[in-house]
Design a protein around this motif. Structure first.
Motif, PDB file in Angstrom:
ATOM      1  N   ALA A  47       0.847  -1.194   0.000  1.00 21.80           N
ATOM      2  CA  ALA A  47       0.000   0.000   0.000  1.00 21.80           C
ATOM      3  C   ALA A  47       0.879   1.239   0.000  1.00 21.80           C
ATOM      4  O   ALA A  47       2.118   1.144   0.065  1.00 21.80           O
ATOM      5  N   ASP A  48       0.259   2.416  -0.090  1.00 18.86           N
ATOM      6  CA  ASP A  48       0.957   3.637   0.292  1.00 18.86           C
ATOM      7  C   ASP A  48       0.257   4.193   1.538  1.00 18.86           C
ATOM      8  O   ASP A  48      -0.729   3.608   2.010  1.00 18.86           O
ATOM      9  N   GLU A  49       0.762   5.284   2.075  1.00 14.88           N
ATOM     10  CA  GLU A  49       0.212   5.782   3.346  1.00 14.88           C
ATOM     11  C   GLU A  49      -1.267   6.128   3.233  1.00 14.88           C
ATOM     12  O   GLU A  49      -2.036   5.905   4.173  1.00 14.88           O
ATOM     13  N   ARG A  50      -1.700   6.617   2.075  1.00 13.17           N
ATOM     14  CA  ARG A  50      -3.096   7.009   1.903  1.00 13.17           C
ATOM     15  C   ARG A  50      -4.003   5.790   1.766  1.00 13.17           C
ATOM     16  O   ARG A  50      -5.073   5.736   2.368  1.00 13.17           O
ATOM     17  N   THR A  51      -3.586   4.815   0.968  1.00 15.26           N
ATOM     18  CA  THR A  51      -4.439   3.641   0.780  1.00 15.26           C
ATOM     19  C   THR A  51      -4.424   2.748   2.023  1.00 15.26           C
ATOM     20  O   THR A  51      -5.392   2.039   2.282  1.00 15.26           O
ATOM     21  N   GLY A  56      -6.224  -0.358   4.029  1.00 14.06           N
ATOM     22  CA  GLY A  56      -5.197  -1.334   4.381  1.00 14.06           C
ATOM     23  C   GLY A  56      -5.182  -1.727   5.841  1.00 14.06           C
ATOM     24  O   GLY A  56      -5.076  -2.915   6.175  1.00 14.06           O
ATOM     25  N   ALA A  57      -5.287  -0.746   6.721  1.00 16.67           N
ATOM     26  CA  ALA A  57      -5.250  -1.043   8.157  1.00 16.67           C
ATOM     27  C   ALA A  57      -6.419  -1.930   8.552  1.00 16.67           C
ATOM     28  O   ALA A  57      -6.271  -2.863   9.351  1.00 16.67           O
ATOM     29  N   ALA A  58      -7.586  -1.664   7.966  1.00 16.23           N
ATOM     30  CA  ALA A  58      -8.765  -2.488   8.273  1.00 16.23           C
ATOM     31  C   ALA A  58      -8.565  -3.922   7.806  1.00 16.23           C
ATOM     32  O   ALA A  58      -8.887  -4.879   8.529  1.00 16.23           O
ATOM     33  N   GLY A 107      -4.875  -0.382  -3.199  1.00 16.55           N
ATOM     34  CA  GLY A 107      -4.738   0.892  -3.889  1.00 16.55           C
ATOM     35  C   GLY A 107      -5.416   0.839  -5.236  1.00 16.55           C
ATOM     36  O   GLY A 107      -6.357   0.080  -5.444  1.00 16.55           O
ATOM     37  N   SER A 108      -4.901   1.649  -6.159  1.00 13.75           N
ATOM     38  CA  SER A 108      -5.489   1.660  -7.500  1.00 13.75           C
ATOM     39  C   SER A 108      -4.430   1.259  -8.524  1.00 13.75           C
ATOM     40  O   SER A 108      -3.762   0.247  -8.359  1.00 13.75           O
ATOM     41  N   THR A 131      -9.203   0.830  -4.105  1.00 15.68           N
ATOM     42  CA  THR A 131      -9.541   1.960  -3.243  1.00 15.68           C
ATOM     43  C   THR A 131     -10.070   3.170  -3.993  1.00 15.68           C
ATOM     44  O   THR A 131     -10.472   4.148  -3.364  1.00 15.68           O
ATOM     45  N   ALA A 132     -10.072   3.144  -5.335  1.00 11.79           N
ATOM     46  CA  ALA A 132     -10.539   4.311  -6.088  1.00 11.79           C
ATOM     47  C   ALA A 132     -10.981   3.888  -7.480  1.00 11.79           C
ATOM     48  O   ALA A 132     -10.491   2.891  -8.024  1.00 11.79           O
TER      49      ALA A 132
END
Length: 201
Positions: A47-51, A56-58, A107-108, A131-132
């Protein structure tokens, strides 16, 4: 696309076997990936920090609660924007190889393509947690990648499992959705261009 159409497409698909799209499906993502991808295999989340924050954390918490074997996630910075360069795919590939894990891209386009190529080079399946709505290639074969200064599409299989929570996509920055519309509209002239290129030999 109706559920029946998706089911019919999956029956004919060579690589993608499960697609779950809907509101709130993130809450079921851990079980979906365990049942249809991981089994007892270890897992590398990319992931990246935004995704990671968006989904991701969930997913990590769900997998952990279900007893899945998790390697340390590979989380890229949110800024600058991650670029689809072959060296990143190599980094993911070597982490997959070292840990014996199967990858899940969170992510995307870029994260999906990097994880797809890394997994493909190891001849192993992977999953995607979208995610998008920023592009239309989650289940596409091949990954556009910059290598040695050239942008090329490198062959690699589509994901085995895709989970796309519409609530997560709706919460993504609005330019992501605009990008998705652009990706779809570009297919119209691109299709004609491919036909002309093929005819021209």
């Amino acid at each position: 696309m109706s559920t029946n159409a998706v089911d019919e497409a999956l029956e004919q698909a060579e690589y993608t076997k499960v697609i779950e799209v809907g509101r709130g499906v993130l809450s079921q993502a851990g079980k979906i990936f365990i049942d249809n991808l991981l089994g007892g295999s270890p897992c590398l989340l990319v992931a990246d920090e935004r995704t990671w924050k968006a989904a991701g954390a969930a997913l990590h918490d769900q997998l952990q609660a279900a007893g899945a074997t998790l390697t340390e996630p590979l989380i890229y910075p949110g800024q600058p924007t991650l670029y689809a360069s072959y060296d990143h795919a190599e980094e993911i590939r070597e982490k997959l190889r070292a840990t014996g894990a199967l990858g899940i891209a969170i992510g995307s386009g870029t994260i999906n393509d990097l994880t797809k190529l890394a997994s493909g080079e190891l001849d192993q399946p992977y999953g995607a947690l979208a995610t998008a709505a920023s592009m239309d290639g989650y289940t596409g074969f091949g990954a556009p990648m910059t290598r040695d200064g050239l942008k090329i599409t490198m062959p690699c299989p589509a994901p085995r499992v895709v989970v796309f929570d519409l609530d997560v996509a709706a919460a993504a920055p609005s330019p992501m959705a605009a990008s998705g519309y652009g990706d779809l509209s570009a297919k119209i002239p691109a299709g004609a261009d491919w036909i002309l290129a093929d005819a021209g030999g």
